[in-house]
Motif scaffolding. Structure first.
Motif, PDB file in Angstrom:
ATOM      1  N   ALA A   1      -9.080  51.284  10.304  1.00  0.00           N
ATOM      2  CA  ALA A   1      -8.371  50.062  10.470  1.00  0.00           C
ATOM      3  C   ALA A   1      -9.593  48.494  10.550  1.00  0.00           C
ATOM      4  O   ALA A   1      -9.008  48.303   9.537  1.00  0.00           O
ATOM      5  N   ARG A   2      -9.914  48.823  11.835  1.00  0.00           N
ATOM      6  CA  ARG A   2     -10.561  47.539  11.757  1.00  0.00           C
ATOM      7  C   ARG A   2     -11.099  47.377  10.802  1.00  0.00           C
ATOM      8  O   ARG A   2     -11.637  46.419  10.164  1.00  0.00           O
ATOM      9  N   LEU A   3     -12.243  47.969  10.060  1.00  0.00           N
ATOM     10  CA  LEU A   3     -13.389  48.423   9.364  1.00  0.00           C
ATOM     11  C   LEU A   3     -12.972  47.885   7.547  1.00  0.00           C
ATOM     12  O   LEU A   3     -13.467  47.556   7.326  1.00  0.00           O
ATOM     13  N   ILE A   4     -11.828  48.712   7.621  1.00  0.00           N
ATOM     14  CA  ILE A   4     -10.884  47.956   6.227  1.00  0.00           C
ATOM     15  C   ILE A   4     -10.289  47.250   6.226  1.00  0.00           C
ATOM     16  O   ILE A   4     -11.105  46.292   4.884  1.00  0.00           O
TER      17      ILE A   4
ATOM     18  N   ILE B   1     -24.203  51.939   6.919  1.00  0.00           N
ATOM     19  CA  ILE B   1     -23.679  50.313   8.360  1.00  0.00           C
ATOM     20  C   ILE B   1     -24.627  50.111   8.560  1.00  0.00           C
ATOM     21  O   ILE B   1     -25.776  50.674   8.872  1.00  0.00           O
ATOM     22  N   ASP B   2     -24.543  48.731   8.334  1.00  0.00           N
ATOM     23  CA  ASP B   2     -25.779  47.945   8.407  1.00  0.00           C
ATOM     24  C   ASP B   2     -25.579  46.612   9.490  1.00  0.00           C
ATOM     25  O   ASP B   2     -25.091  46.027   9.335  1.00  0.00           O
ATOM     26  N   PHE B   3     -25.924  47.689  11.008  1.00  0.00           N
ATOM     27  CA  PHE B   3     -26.012  46.374  11.560  1.00  0.00           C
ATOM     28  C   PHE B   3     -26.443  45.145  11.666  1.00  0.00           C
ATOM     29  O   PHE B   3     -26.025  44.113  11.833  1.00  0.00           O
ATOM     30  N   ASP B   4     -27.740  44.855  10.829  1.00  0.00           N
ATOM     31  CA  ASP B   4     -28.772  43.990  11.310  1.00  0.00           C
ATOM     32  C   ASP B   4     -28.250  42.579  10.678  1.00  0.00           C
ATOM     33  O   ASP B   4     -27.851  41.532  10.140  1.00  0.00           O
ATOM     34  N   GLN B   5     -27.959  43.520   8.968  1.00  0.00           N
ATOM     35  CA  GLN B   5     -27.540  41.924   7.848  1.00  0.00           C
ATOM     36  C   GLN B   5     -26.017  42.036   7.679  1.00  0.00           C
ATOM     37  O   GLN B   5     -25.410  41.496   7.064  1.00  0.00           O
ATOM     38  N   GLY B   6     -25.242  42.837   8.583  1.00  0.00           N
ATOM     39  CA  GLY B   6     -23.766  43.024   8.828  1.00  0.00           C
ATOM     40  C   GLY B   6     -22.528  43.102   7.449  1.00  0.00           C
ATOM     41  O   GLY B   6     -22.252  42.241   7.521  1.00  0.00           O
TER      42      GLY B   6
ATOM     43  N   PRO C   1     -17.614  43.561  10.210  1.00  0.00           N
ATOM     44  CA  PRO C   1     -16.830  42.724  10.909  1.00  0.00           C
ATOM     45  C   PRO C   1     -17.735  43.052  12.288  1.00  0.00           C
ATOM     46  O   PRO C   1     -17.504  43.331  13.096  1.00  0.00           O
ATOM     47  N   GLU C   2     -17.173  41.331  12.765  1.00  0.00           N
ATOM     48  CA  GLU C   2     -18.296  40.861  14.176  1.00  0.00           C
ATOM     49  C   GLU C   2     -17.398  42.323  15.198  1.00  0.00           C
ATOM     50  O   GLU C   2     -17.431  43.091  16.081  1.00  0.00           O
ATOM     51  N   ALA C   3     -15.946  41.826  15.172  1.00  0.00           N
ATOM     52  CA  ALA C   3     -14.601  43.051  16.023  1.00  0.00           C
ATOM     53  C   ALA C   3     -15.110  43.873  15.592  1.00  0.00           C
ATOM     54  O   ALA C   3     -14.945  45.035  14.638  1.00  0.00           O
TER      55      ALA C   3
ATOM     56  N   ARG D   1     -17.561  46.054  16.664  1.00  0.00           N
ATOM     57  CA  ARG D   1     -18.999  46.371  16.596  1.00  0.00           C
ATOM     58  C   ARG D   1     -19.718  47.385  17.268  1.00  0.00           C
ATOM     59  O   ARG D   1     -20.573  48.660  17.599  1.00  0.00           O
ATOM     60  N   GLU D   2     -19.539  47.245  18.488  1.00  0.00           N
ATOM     61  CA  GLU D   2     -19.082  48.063  19.978  1.00  0.00           C
ATOM     62  C   GLU D   2     -18.766  49.536  20.708  1.00  0.00           C
ATOM     63  O   GLU D   2     -19.246  50.598  20.005  1.00  0.00           O
ATOM     64  N   GLU D   3     -17.219  49.624  19.063  1.00  0.00           N
ATOM     65  CA  GLU D   3     -16.947  50.702  19.381  1.00  0.00           C
ATOM     66  C   GLU D   3     -17.355  51.394  18.448  1.00  0.00           C
ATOM     67  O   GLU D   3     -17.276  52.650  17.798  1.00  0.00           O
ATOM     68  N   LEU D   4     -18.326  50.715  17.273  1.00  0.00           N
ATOM     69  CA  LEU D   4     -18.513  51.619  15.378  1.00  0.00           C
ATOM     70  C   LEU D   4     -19.825  51.887  16.227  1.00  0.00           C
ATOM     71  O   LEU D   4     -20.122  53.322  15.844  1.00  0.00           O
ATOM     72  N   ARG D   5     -20.121  51.946  17.014  1.00  0.00           N
ATOM     73  CA  ARG D   5     -21.947  52.184  17.526  1.00  0.00           C
ATOM     74  C   ARG D   5     -21.710  53.537  18.363  1.00  0.00           C
ATOM     75  O   ARG D   5     -21.910  54.665  18.367  1.00  0.00           O
TER      76      ARG D   5
END
Length: 269
Positions: A108-111, A129-134, A152-154, A156-160
């Motif tokens: 949901a946060r990603l959407i 998913i490209d963390f470096d380029q966001g 989204p910045e918020a 990202r750790e959960e996404l990892r």
């Protein structure tokens, strides 16, 4: 789409059989037009449902039965009235996302953060998913178009952490000798080993295995859209949001909140 078209074909033929009192009803342009009139006048279906039925019956006549009903392809489409989308305020969006847990919360946060459609989120692969380029890359979205959007910045750790969990499942599947993930179009023939590579694995894999209805093999598919839809509904109830909230509401919120924060409307578009 296939399931929907088959369903409309069943309904149409059942209606004809009852109307003509024959087990094998005669299908022609007049029968289709009468059925569409029946839907509009007696069933009072919405414009979108009426257009869907017309598309399904056109396909049935031309591509299945080999008929070309005169004038049916040029039949006017029902027009939908303008409707305003449901948009949550920023505090309401925060409350909704805070009421969610686990993988649905990450999705949901990603959407919301990237303006994704629900199926686009479910079908994301690890490589998208490209963390470096966001960035998040959407492949074969609506209209079969590729695009990139914001990661989204918020969260990202959960996404990892989600990526690490997906990698654990991927290793288990490879060790068990399961078939690789489903590949679109002819990519499975073009790149025969790609479906076993982690880059092509689902970002949000299902916790259970299923049998591919076409290939007949047991493999792991992505999380079903209904899981996220039910989680959003439950979170809206918990957050006491009384608007009609769906997963797609988060996409509308993404666009509206960007506009309210001064982002150019053409860029959002």
């Amino acid at each position: 789409t296939e399931c929907t078209y088959v369903d409309w074909a069943r309904r149409f033929l059942a209606h004809l059989a009852a109307e003509q009192q024959a087990p094998s009803p005669r299908v022609d342009g007049e029968a289709v037009r009468n059925y569409l009139t029946h839907l509009a006048v007696h069933r009072r279906v919405s414009a979108s449902t009426h257009n869907q039925a017309l598309s399904a019956l056109l396909f049935l006549c031309r591509d299945v039965l080999g008929l070309n009903p005169e004038g049916l392809a040029d039949a006017p489409r029902a027009k939908r009235g303008d409707r305003l989308p449901v948009v949550l305020s920023i505090p309401e969006t925060t409350a909704l996302l805070s009421a969610m847990r686990g993988t649905p919360r990450i999705m949901a946060r990603l959407i919301y953060g990237g303006g994704l459609r629900v199926l686009e989120c479910c079908e994301l692969r690890v490589k998208d998913i490209d963390f470096d380029q966001g960035l998040v890359f959407v492949r074969s979205g609506k209209g079969d178009k590729d695009r990139s959007t914001l990661l989204p910045e918020a969260g990202r750790e959960e996404l990892r952490q989600q990526l690490r969990a997906a990698e654990t499942l991927h290793r288990a599947d490879r060790a068990a000798g399961l078939a690789g993930v489903w590949m679109p179009d002819a990519l499975e023939r073009k790149y025969p080993n790609a479906n076993r590579q982690f880059g092509w694995f689902w970002l949000f894999p299902s916790s259970t295995l299923s049998t591919d209805p076409r290939a007949g093999v047991v493999r792991r598919h992505h999380l079903h859209v209904s899981v996220l839809q039910k989680a959003v509904k439950a979170a809206a109830n918990e957050a006491r949001i009384h608007k009609p909230v769906s997963v797609h509401t988060l996409r509308h919120c993404f666009a509206t909140h960007l506009l309210l924060n001064g982002v150019d409307i053409r860029q959002i578009q």
